[in-house]
Enzyme design. Structure first.
Site, PDB file in Angstrom:
ATOM      1  CG  ASP A  70      -1.878   1.146   1.278  1.00 15.17           C
ATOM      2  OD1 ASP A  70      -1.652   2.146   0.570  1.00 15.17           O
ATOM      3  OD2 ASP A  70      -2.859   1.057   2.031  1.00 15.17           O
TER       4      ASP A  70
ATOM      5  CD  GLU B  66      -1.420   0.815   9.547  1.00 15.30           C
ATOM      6  OE1 GLU B  66      -2.448   0.923  10.262  1.00 15.30           O
ATOM      7  OE2 GLU B  66      -1.239  -0.108   8.748  1.00 15.30           O
TER       8      GLU B  66
ATOM      9  CD  GLU C 165     -10.152  -7.196  13.016  1.00 21.00           C
ATOM     10  OE1 GLU C 165      -9.271  -6.925  12.184  1.00 21.00           O
ATOM     11  OE2 GLU C 165     -10.558  -8.349  13.218  1.00 21.00           O
TER      12      GLU C 165
ATOM     13  CG  HIS D 229      -4.396  -1.798   3.562  1.00 19.74           C
ATOM     14  ND1 HIS D 229      -3.600  -0.710   3.886  1.00 19.74           N
ATOM     15  CD2 HIS D 229      -4.762  -2.357   4.733  1.00 19.74           C
ATOM     16  CE1 HIS D 229      -3.493  -0.636   5.199  1.00 19.74           C
ATOM     17  NE2 HIS D 229      -4.188  -1.627   5.741  1.00 19.74           N
TER      18      HIS D 229
END
Length: 866
Positions: free
Chosen positions: A562, A655, A664, A804
C-alpha cells in the site's frame, strides 16, 4: 499493626509498571524507583528477624560502582552471609505487590506460611554508602520497622563489608563465637590490632597508594588509618572525594615500581597493579590474591604442624585463569573446588574446609576459618619458636581477615602482611606463574534462560548440541579452555576463552560466541513462537483471532504494498530527521518493523517495537538482515503487559488504523502507551485522524449484493436480506458515484483524546450536489502528521489513490430520490460491541425532507462490523 503498615506504605508507594527482582546485589536500579522497594525490604527484614528468633538482620543501601543516580537495597543474614536463597523469592513477591492492601495481605500470608509470630521481638540494622539517595531510602526502611514494631538501628555511612561485620558481631555478642565489638570503632580496632600482630615486628616496605574510586571506602579507610600506628604502614589515599564522585582519576599517576591497589565503590573488591619499567601495566587480580593467600596460609599451617589436622582448600569459579588453578594444584599441592559464579556459592563451598580461600577474578573474596581451626591456633602447644610464631600469625590473620564477606580493606591489609613476611615486591608476586592469555566476550541473546550449565557453569547442558560444538573448537588450540554461561543480571551470555597465545584465545572466543549466537537464534525463535502461541490460547477467542490474523505474511504484504500508507509514513519520518535524531522511539504494533527501521534510519537513538503476533520473530530477522539490531529492540507481547527497556520515550509511531478507522483498531493501546510512556513534550506520528461521510448512488451493486437474496435459484432467501443489510461493505467506491459533499463527522487528536471518545454520537447534514439516487452512505478517513516540518496527510477516500483500507459502505433499506441543493440529515452512533470490543456497532438515522411529499423519506439502520 495493619493500619500502621497501610499508612506507612502509602507514604512510600511502589513505582508501577516495573518488574522488580531480588538478585545477587539485592534490588539495584535507579534510585528514584527504590523508595517503595526499601520500605518493603524493611518489612521482609523484620519478618526474617522474627523467623530467626529475633536475630539481627542487616540491610545495606549501596550500588557499589554503579553511576551515582543508581542505588540498591540488599539484605544481610545473621552471620554476615547473603540472604538465604528461598527468601529471595519472598522479597521479590513482596516488593511487586501492586497496592498497599495487596502488600499487607501478602505480608500476612508470608507470616502465616513461614509460621512467624508477629508479636515477638525483632531487630534490623542499616548502613549506607555515600550516595545522596541513601538518606531517603534509610528513612523508608525505618518507617517500615516502626510500622511492624521492629527495633531499628542506623549505622549511617559504612562499607558493605563493615555492615556484614556488624551484623555478625551483634548476633555473636556475649557468646564463645563473639566476632568483635559492635561498632565501626570496634571494626577499626580489630583490624589495627590484628595487623600489628600479624606482622610480628616486620616492616611494610615503601608506600602503598590506594585508589578508592570516590566510594565509601575512601573515608572509611582514612578513619582506619587514624587508628593504625603511624610506623606500621604508609598509605596514600587517592580518589576519595565522595562529595564530588565525578572527579575521578586525577590521581594516582602511576610511578614505575610503586605498589598501587584499587577498591570498588562499596569496598568489597580489591585489585593490585603496578607499572613495570620494561613491560608496562600489570594487574594482580582476584586469582592472584587467592593464590597468594593460599600459598602463605598453607606454609603457616605446615610450620605450625597442623597439616594433618586441618584441611585447606581453594574455591574458584569458571572465570579463574587456568594457570592459577594449575599453580595451586601442582605447586601448592592444595585442592581446588569449582562452584557456580556468585559469592553465596563460593562462601558455602569454602566453609566445607577448615581453611577455605575464595576470590573471584574480579577481586571479591575472603578466607574463612572453622571454629576448630581457630581453637587450634590458640590452644596447640608450640614445640619451637618457629611453630609458636606460625600459630600466632595464623591467629592474627584469622582476626585480620573479614570472614563474613569479601572486604577490600581487610584483604588489602592481608596482602601487605604476606608481602612483608615474604619480602616480596609486586613483581616477585607476579612471577609466581604466567597467566594464560584470555578473552571475555559478551553476547546478547533473546532469552538467557535457554542456556543451562553444569559442572560449576563450565559446560552447557542446554541447548542440546551447543557444548559439543564448543568442544570441537577447543580441541583445535593449545592449552585451551572455553565456556559460555548466562549472565545473572542481563539478557546476555558471557563467553570466556583462554589459550596458549593471545591470537588463539581471541579466535577461540569468537568461534564460541558464534556458536552461542547461532544456538540462541535457533532455540529462541522456536521457543518464542511456542510461548507466544501458548499465551494466545489463554486469551478470549476474539482476541486470538485478531492477533493471529497478523501472523501470516499475506496481510503484511498487502500493507507494505500500500504505497499511500507506507510512503506517507516513510516521508513523515525520514524527511524529519531533525525530529527523530537521538530520540527514543516506540513503535506500537510494529508488525514487520518497517516503521521501526524508518525511525532508525532517521537517526533515532533507539527504537522499541512491540507486537503481540508471532510475525515479530520474522521482524527480528529482518532488522538483523538490515544491520539495525543494535538500534532496534523488538518485544513480543501486549503493550499493556510487557516490560519496557526505557521508562519513557520521546516519540510514538504506530499504524493503528482499521477499516472505518476504528474497526479492529488498536487505538486504545496507542493511548495506553501515550499515557504510560510518552514524555510530557513527546510527539505522536500520526497525531490526527478524521472520519468523513458522503451519500452515494450504488443501485447496481446494491441489487447485486442485497437484491440477490430475493430470488436464489427460484427460492425466497429474504431472511438473509436483513443480515446482508446489517453488514457494512468494505470495498472501493468510484468517486463518480458520490452524490453529496463529504462531511467530517469525527476528528481525533491523539494527544488529547481518550478511549471514551472511541464511542460517539453525532449529527450531520449531507448537501446534495446533483439530481440522483442515494442508496448508501460511504465512509473513509484522513490521517495527519502535523509534527512534521511540512505537514503530511493522506486520505483513504474514493477521490484518492487506492489504499488497502478502501472505503466502508452502509446500505439503506430505502432508496432516496434527491435533487441538487437538498440535504440529507443523519444521526450517527458508533460504539465498540459489548461482547467483542474490536467489532463495531453502528446505527444511522436518516431523513430527507423535500417540497415533494412523495420523495420525503426517513429510516433507521443498524450495522455490525465484525
Amino acid at each position: 499493626m495493619d493500619d500502621k503498615i497501610l499508612a506507612a506504605s502509602a507514604k512510600h508507594p511502589i513505582v508501577p509498571n516495573h518488574a522488580y527482582k531480588y538478585g545477587t546485589a539485592g534490588f539495584r536500579m535507579k534510585a528514584d524507583l527504590l523508595d517503595g522497594v526499601a520500605f518493603r525490604v524493611g518489612l521482609l527484614s523484620g519478618l526474617r528477624s522474627r523467623r530467626l528468633n529475633g536475630q539481627a538482620i542487616g540491610v545495606m543501601i549501596t550500588a557499589s560502582h554503579n553511576p551515582a543516580v543508581d542505588n540498591g537495597v540488599k539484605i544481610v543474614d545473621p552471620m554476615g552471609e547473603m540472604l538465604e536463597q528461598d527468601w529471595e523469592a519472598h522479597a521479590t513477591k513482596l516488593v511487586n505487590c501492586a497496592s498497599d492492601q495487596e502488600l499487607l495481605d501478602t505480608y500476612r500470608s508470608l507470616a502465616a506460611q513461614l509460621k512467624v509470630d508477629l508479636s515477638t521481638p525483632g531487630r534490623v540494622i542499616c548502613g549506607r554508602d555515600t550516595r545522596p539517595s541513601g538518606h531517603g531510602l534509610a528513612a523508608a526502611l525505618a518507617d517500615a520497622c516502626e510500622a511492624i514494631d521492629i527495633e531499628y538501628t542506623d549505622y549511617k555511612r559504612v562499607t558493605t563489608p563493615q555492615l556484614h561485620y556488624l551484623v555478625r558481631c551483634i548476633n555473636t555478642e556475649g557468646t564463645p563465637k563473639s566476632y568483635g565489638e559492635v561498632s565501626k570503632a570496634g571494626y577499626n580496632k580489630k583490624m589495627s590490632d590484628a595487623l600489628v600482630r600479624a606482622l610480628g615486628g616486620r616492616k611494610i616496605e615503601g608506600q602503598l597508594t590506594v585508589d578508592c574510586a570516590n566510594g565509601v571506602g575512601g573515608p572509611e579507610l582514612s578513619e582506619l588509618l587514624k587508628v593504625i600506628p603511624k610506623d606500621v604502614i604508609n598509605v596514600k589515599v587517592v580518589n576519595d572525594d565522595v562529595l564530588r564522585p565525578e572527579v575521578l582519576n586525577l590521581d594516582p599517576t602511576p610511578v614505575p615500581g610503586n605498589r598501587i591497589c584499587s577498591l570498588d565503590g562499596d569496598a568489597d573488591r580489591l585489585i593490585y597493579y603496578w607499572i613495570d619499567p620494561d613491560t608496562g601495566f600489570f594487574m594482580l587480580d582476584g586469582d592472584r590474591i587467592s593464590s597468594l593467600n593460599a600459598s602463605f596460609i598453607g606454609g603457616l599451617v605446615r610450620e605450625a604442624g597442623l597439616e594433618d589436622e586441618l584441611r585447606i582448600g581453594v574455591v574458584q569459579t569458571a572465570y579463574a585463569n587456568g594457570a592459577s588453578t594449575a599453580y595451586i594444584e601442582k605447586h601448592l599441592k592444595l585442592p581446588v573446588v569449582f562452584t557456580p559464579t556468585g559469592v553465596k556459592h563460593l562462601h558455602h563451598a569454602a566453609c566445607q574446609f577448615d581453611i577455605g580461600v575464595y576470590f573471584e577474578a574480579n577481586g571479591h573474596g575472603t578466607v574463612v576459618f572453622s571454629q576448630e581451626a581457630i581453637r587450634l591456633f590458640t590452644e596447640k602447644e608450640p614445640q619451637s619458636p618457629a611453630q609458636k610464631e606460625a600459630l600466632e600469625t595464623l591467629a592474627a590473620i584469622a582476626d585480620l581477615i573479614n570472614q563474613t564477606v569479601g572486604d577490600a580493606i581487610s584483604d588489602m591489609l592481608m596482602v601487605e602482611v604476606i608481602l612483608a613476611h615474604k619480602g616480596w615486591t609486586l613483581k616477585d608476586w607476579a612471577n609466581t606463574y604466567n597467566d594464560l592469555p584470555n578473552r571475555l566476550v559478551r553476547v546478547e541473546v533473546g532469552d538467557k534462560d535457554l542456556f543451562e550449565t553444569t559442572d560449576a557453569e563450565r559446560r552447557l547442558s542446554a541447548p542440546t548440541g551447543a557444548q559439543e560444538e564448543i568442544d570441537s573448537f577447543v580441541k583445535k588450540y593449545t592449552n585451551a579452555r572455553s565456556f559460555a554461561r548466562a549472565s545473572g543480571t542481563e539478557n546476555a551470555c558471557r563467553v570466556y576463552a583462554e589459550a596458549a597465545t593471545r591470537s588463539e584465545a581471541d579466535e577461540l572466543a569468537k568461534h564460541v560466541a558464534d556458536v552461542i549466537k547461532k544456538t540462541d537464534k535457533m532455540s529462541g525463535d522456536k521457543m518464542d513462537v511456542e510461548a507466544a502461541e501458548q499465551k494466545m490460547k489463554t486469551m478470549e477467542h476474539s482476541e486470538q483471532h485478531y492477533f493471529k490474523s497478523y501472523d501470516h505474511h499475506g496481510i503484511h504484504e498487502e500493507m507494505l504494498k500500500d504505497e499511500v500508507r507506507t510512503r506517507s509514513y516513510m516521508n513523515a519520518i525520514v524527511q524529519n530527521k531533525h525530529i527523530f535524531k537521538d530520540k527514543v522511539v516506540l513503535d506500537v504494533g510494529c508488525g514487520t518493523a518497517i516503521l521501526s527501521m524508518f525511525a532508525a534510519k532517521a537517526g533515532a537513538k533507539h527504537v522499541i517495537g512491540v507486537d503481540m503476533s508471532t510475525i515479530i520473530f520474522k521482524a527480528r530477522e529482518i532488522v538483523d538482515a538490515n544491520g539495525l539490531s543494535d538500534k532496534i529492540t523488538l518485544i513480543q507481547g501486549k503493550m499493556e503487559e510487557i516490560d519496557m527497556p526505557f521508562p519513557k520515550v520521546d516519540i510514538i509511531i504506530s499504524e493503528w488504523m482499521g477499516y472505518f478507522l476504528l474497526y479492529e483498531s488498536m487505538l486504545d493501546t496507542v493511548l495506553y502507551a501515550r499515557d504510560t510512556y510518552l514524555q510530557k513534550d513527546g510527539l505522536i506520528f500520526p497525531d490526527k485522524a478524521t472520519i468523513f461521510f458522503a451519500g452515494i448512488e450504488d443501485g447496481d451493486y446494491k441489487d447485486e449484493k442485497i437484491g440477490f437474496w430475493d430470488n436464489v435459484y427460484g427460492f425466497d432467501y429474504t431472511p438473509l436480506k436483513d443480515t446482508a443489510l446489517s453488514e457494512p461493505l468494505v470495498d472501493t467506491v468510484d468517486v463518480k458515484t458520490v452524490v453529496t459533499d463529504p462531511i467530517p463527522v469525527l476528528t481525533l487528536d491523539l494527544y488529547t483524546c481518550t478511549t471514551a471518545d472511541l464511542a460517539f454520537n453525532t449529527s450531520f447534514k449531507l448537501p446534495v450536489k446533483r439530481d440522483d439516487f442515494v442508496h448508501a452512505l460511504v465512509s473513509w478517513f484522513d490521517i495527519d502528521f502535523t509534527a512534521c516540518h511540512k505537514p503530511i496527510r493522506f486520505s483513504t477516500g474514493p477521490h484518492t489513490k487506492y489504499t488497502h483500507w478502501k472505503q466502508t459502505v452502509l446500505y439503506f433499506r430505502d432508496v432516496l430520490t434527491v435533487q441538487d441543493g437538498e440535504v440529507i440529515e443523519c444521526d450517527l452512533e458508533v460504539k465498540p460491541n459489548e461482547k467483542n470490543r474490536r467489532d463495531l456497532d453502528i446505527a444511522v438515522q436518516y431523513k430527507l425532507e423535500t417540497g415533494d411529499e412523495k420523495r420525503n423519506s426517513s429510516g433507521q439502520c443498524t450495522y455490525r462490523m465484525c
